[in-house]
Design an enzyme around this catalytic site. Structure first.
Site, PDB file in Angstrom:
ATOM      1  N   SER A   1      -4.175   2.277   1.062  1.00  0.00           N
ATOM      2  CA  SER A   1      -5.091   1.995   2.154  1.00  0.00           C
ATOM      3  C   SER A   1      -6.469   2.572   1.865  1.00  0.00           C
ATOM      4  O   SER A   1      -6.606   3.621   1.222  1.00  0.00           O
ATOM      5  CB  SER A   1      -4.552   2.594   3.451  1.00  0.00           C
ATOM      6  OG  SER A   1      -5.545   2.596   4.459  1.00  0.00           O
TER       7      SER A   1
ATOM      8  N   GLU B   1       0.842  -1.207   0.000  1.00  0.00           N
ATOM      9  CA  GLU B   1       0.000   0.000   0.000  1.00  0.00           C
ATOM     10  C   GLU B   1       0.876   1.255   0.000  1.00  0.00           C
ATOM     11  O   GLU B   1       0.930   2.003   0.959  1.00  0.00           O
ATOM     12  CB  GLU B   1      -0.931  -0.016   1.208  1.00  0.00           C
ATOM     13  CG  GLU B   1      -1.996  -1.115   1.119  1.00  0.00           C
ATOM     14  CD  GLU B   1      -2.960  -1.087   2.288  1.00  0.00           C
ATOM     15  OE1 GLU B   1      -2.579  -0.624   3.386  1.00  0.00           O
ATOM     16  OE2 GLU B   1      -4.111  -1.535   2.117  1.00  0.00           O
TER      17      GLU B   1
END
Length: 362
Positions: A263, A236
């Site tokens: 995220s 991420e």
């Protein structure tokens, strides 16, 4: 799969423990009823989930997870389904990072059942889709109340008019890339800018705050080699921090493009999951500093403004910047992981194998 109300109960609320207890009880009942996963997870339930994801301003990670689950269930689910089903679904939930409120506020305003009820009222969901408690989506949610119209908005006052995940395609993303409109800046939804390229996440961290970096608020940041094979594991890291020299101007968003994830709590005009990734010589690899990229979200386009012959020539000479991995699980993972548009699952895990034990060990 989960019981009604599970989605948003706060961790410290006693109803979380109650739901956990009821879940354990229900799974035993499901075994006795032969209510197996394939009776609940269908193409219709996936299409429901795509629409709900748009209505709640849900994570881009849902795209990957659902593709992987569909692959395991042998259900045909593609990025085109996301574009088709998510189109014109408004984001109703006024929740950070897209909006104002917190998850706790969402739960006490009525939670996911209230959202489902509003979608059902507009005929946007397959109401007869079966759920784990043996009832349909409609039976579970058609009387669910909303207690705060500012947290869970109405269709005539949405947070974002077109909130479904957008799929972008073009010469650097022939298999697609995705963007979350509810977290993006409207003024960047149609933009052409010069590219600042980072070949690896290490180069990005080393150079992003360099005062000599040739970047301004109109630039487009491109991060390569952070996809399923390249990172490896598709971390991420797609919501790249902005350079200090831009932040000092008061700018809080820029277009960022990568083959990585981000995220679900991240904000910005961030284009993710570019497929195929740079590490497998996908055309994202051909992007160079100073090139221009045109992004047109409304028309689902993302185009590198470079001649196709130049792109092909660059790809012939491209050498990805990758970590040295020679053996072990990481090597096996790199050899077998699929691209983001296929769910970044391992290819040998795709398909239904059942629960039959072919041979016992004793």
């Amino acid at each position: 799969m989960a019981l009604p109300h599970n989605a948003a109960i706060p961790a410290v609320d006693a109803r979380r423990y109650s739901n956990a207890y009821l879940s354990g009880k229900r799974i035993v009942e499901m075994v006795k009823e032969d209510l197996i996963m394939s009776k609940i997870i269908t193409k219709e339930s996936f299409e429901n989930a795509i629409k709900v994801n748009g209505a709640v301003g849900g994570s881009t990670n849902a795209v990957i997870h659902m593709a992987a689950i569909a692959g395991r269930m042998e259900i045909d689910l593609t990025l085109d389904d996301w574009e088709r089903c998510g189109k014109e679904v408004p984001t109703l939930v006024n929740l950070q990072p897209s909006g104002t409120y917190l998850m706790e506020d969402f739960y006490y305003a009525g939670g996911l059942p209230a959202v489902l009820n509003r979608l059902l009222d507009k005929g946007l969901l397959y109401g007869e889709a079966l759920t784990v408690n043996g009832k349909t989506i409609n039976e579970n949610n058609n009387k669910s109340a909303c207690w705060n119209d500012e947290v869970i908005r109405t269709f005539d006052n949405p947070l974002t008019k077109d909130g479904g995940i957008k799929v972008l395609k073009g010469n650097i993303a022939p298999d697609g890339a995705i963007l979350k409109p509810s977290a993006a800046s409207p003024h960047l939804m149609k933009h052409t800018g010069k590219v600042v390229v980072f070949e690896s996440v290490e180069e990005f961290h080393e150079k992003i705050h360099d005062p000599n970096l040739e970047v301004d608020e109109n630039s487009i940041l491109v991060l390569k080699n952070c996809g399923p094979k390249g990172y490896p594991g598709m971390a991420e890291v797609g919501n790249m921090i902005l350079p200090q020299k831009v932040l000092k101007k008061g700018v809080r968003d820029m277009i960022r493009i990568s083959d990585a994830r981000m995220s679900g709590t991240a904000y910005g005009t961030v284009i993710l999951h570019t497929s195929p990734e740079a590490a497998v010589n996908g055309p994202l690899a051909a992007v160079q500093n100073g090139d221009e990229i045109r992004v047109d979200v409304e028309n689902s386009k993302m185009q590198l403004l470079v001649d196709d012959k130049v792109i092909d020539e660059r790809l012939k000479n491209y050498k990805p910047v990758l970590p040295e991995i020679k053996s072990g699980y990481q090597k096996m993972y790199i050899e077998h992981v699929m691209q983001a548009d296929k769910g970044a699952d391992l290819d040998f895990l795709v398909g239904r194998r059942g629960a039959e034990v072919k041979r016992h060990s004793h």
